[in-house]
Write a protein that holds these residues in place. Structure first.
Motif, PDB file in Angstrom:
ATOM      1  N   HIS A  76       0.814  -1.331   0.014  1.00  0.00           N
ATOM      2  CA  HIS A  76       0.044  -0.202   0.038  1.00  0.00           C
ATOM      3  C   HIS A  76       0.843   1.223   0.027  1.00  0.00           C
ATOM      4  O   HIS A  76       0.657   2.227  -0.723  1.00  0.00           O
ATOM      5  CB  HIS A  76      -0.665  -0.078   1.314  1.00  0.00           C
ATOM      6  N   VAL A  77       1.812   1.362   0.856  1.00  0.00           N
ATOM      7  CA  VAL A  77       2.705   2.525   0.928  1.00  0.00           C
ATOM      8  C   VAL A  77       3.659   2.653  -0.284  1.00  0.00           C
ATOM      9  O   VAL A  77       3.583   3.765  -0.730  1.00  0.00           O
ATOM     10  CB  VAL A  77       3.689   2.287   2.209  1.00  0.00           C
ATOM     11  N   SER A  78       4.072   1.700  -0.882  1.00  0.00           N
ATOM     12  CA  SER A  78       4.907   1.775  -2.209  1.00  0.00           C
ATOM     13  C   SER A  78       4.083   2.100  -3.178  1.00  0.00           C
ATOM     14  O   SER A  78       4.591   3.022  -3.990  1.00  0.00           O
ATOM     15  CB  SER A  78       5.339   0.286  -2.257  1.00  0.00           C
ATOM     16  N   ALA A  79       2.669   1.671  -3.488  1.00  0.00           N
ATOM     17  CA  ALA A  79       1.773   2.262  -4.432  1.00  0.00           C
ATOM     18  C   ALA A  79       1.726   3.795  -4.277  1.00  0.00           C
ATOM     19  O   ALA A  79       1.729   4.386  -5.156  1.00  0.00           O
ATOM     20  CB  ALA A  79       0.613   1.352  -4.455  1.00  0.00           C
ATOM     21  N   PHE A  80       1.439   4.064  -3.199  1.00  0.00           N
ATOM     22  CA  PHE A  80       0.962   5.545  -2.790  1.00  0.00           C
ATOM     23  C   PHE A  80       2.073   6.374  -3.132  1.00  0.00           C
ATOM     24  O   PHE A  80       2.281   7.364  -3.640  1.00  0.00           O
ATOM     25  CB  PHE A  80       0.221   5.610  -1.829  1.00  0.00           C
ATOM     26  N   SER A  81       3.185   5.866  -2.752  1.00  0.00           N
ATOM     27  CA  SER A  81       4.381   6.538  -2.882  1.00  0.00           C
ATOM     28  C   SER A  81       5.017   6.861  -4.058  1.00  0.00           C
ATOM     29  O   SER A  81       5.354   7.929  -4.648  1.00  0.00           O
ATOM     30  CB  SER A  81       5.691   5.944  -2.139  1.00  0.00           C
ATOM     31  N   GLN A  82       4.701   5.686  -5.126  1.00  0.00           N
ATOM     32  CA  GLN A  82       5.153   6.094  -6.508  1.00  0.00           C
ATOM     33  C   GLN A  82       3.969   7.079  -7.074  1.00  0.00           C
ATOM     34  O   GLN A  82       4.685   7.828  -8.034  1.00  0.00           O
ATOM     35  CB  GLN A  82       5.008   4.610  -7.158  1.00  0.00           C
ATOM     36  N   MET A  83       2.882   6.740  -6.901  1.00  0.00           N
ATOM     37  CA  MET A  83       1.824   7.705  -7.457  1.00  0.00           C
ATOM     38  C   MET A  83       2.170   9.079  -6.980  1.00  0.00           C
ATOM     39  O   MET A  83       1.923   9.877  -7.700  1.00  0.00           O
ATOM     40  CB  MET A  83       0.380   7.162  -7.027  1.00  0.00           C
TER      41      MET A  83
END
Length: 229
Positions: A76-83
């Protein structure tokens, strides 16, 4: 989260971060002041930074408590960090490209042509009229030009960080060198101090190192604080 938790013994804690800097100060930049919608995009960066930072510290807490990676939260954190990073890149790219165009047209004496190419005035097209006003002022006001260029110079190092991480994540290669490939694009490891995802990146020289979202957020805050308002 308790502010006196042992996890937060480092100086950089959520309670120490002034999230309002990335939320409110975009509108203080010269080319953002009369561009409502570009300013709103900048504000979104600050709003989401605060939210993701909370998730990052939650991820670090769970990682320490479990002594293993909490995969759901880490994903979850990785996905939102990239976005978040892609959004930062787009806002700064628009800003950078606009300055580049204004400089080019001013240097070649083509500002009047650029204004003419915008066509007749159109009150319903907000973006067109903002660009018309900015071009006119860039042509006529030396102090305006100096301020615009000076602000970008302050943010250029942060943008280079954004560009490097964005290219590695989105294009799987180093900026400006497609043959320099990222070993594991999008794979991140939890930073043991702040919980942000550390991504391994490669630059055009073939050097490898780690960058995370917090590095960029902090660099942006520092750039804002360095500008006199």
């Amino acid at each position: 989260m308790e502010e006196d938790d042992d996890m937060f013994s480092d100086d950089d804690t959520p309670s120490d971060i002034d999230f309002s800097i990335l939320t409110m100060r975009w509108r203080q930049l010269t080319l953002f002041q009369d561009d409502l919608f570009l300013g709103m995009q900048g504000m979104n960066i600050g709003i989401t930074d605060a939210t993701i930072t909370g998730w990052e510290y939650e991820l670090l807490r769970e990682y320490n408590e479990r002594e293993k990676t909490p995969l759901d939260l880490a994903t979850h954190v990785s996905a939102f960090s990239q976005m978040w990073l892609f959004a930062v890149y787009e806002v700064m790219r628009i800003w950078k490209d606009r300055i580049y165009q204004y400089n080019k047209w001013y240097g070649s004496g083509g500002v009047d042509t650029a204004i003419s190419n915008l066509g007749p005035e159109d009150e319903l097209n907000f973006t067109k009229e903002v660009k018309r006003r900015q071009l006119t002022r860039y042509r006529d006001d030396e102090e305006f030009r100096k301020k615009v260029d000076g602000e970008w110079a302050q943010f250029k190092p942060a943008f280079q960080m954004v560009e490097l991480l964005r290219m590695n994540l989105a294009k799987h290669a180093a900026p400006g060198k497609d043959s320099m490939l990222t070993p594991a694009p999008g794979y991140g490891r939890i930073n043991y101090i702040c919980g942000a995802m550390d991504f391994e990146v490669v630059d055009k020289n073939g050097d490898f190192y780690f960058l995370n979202r917090r590095d960029i957020a902090n660099a942006l805050r520092e750039a804002f604080l360095a500008i006199k308002t």
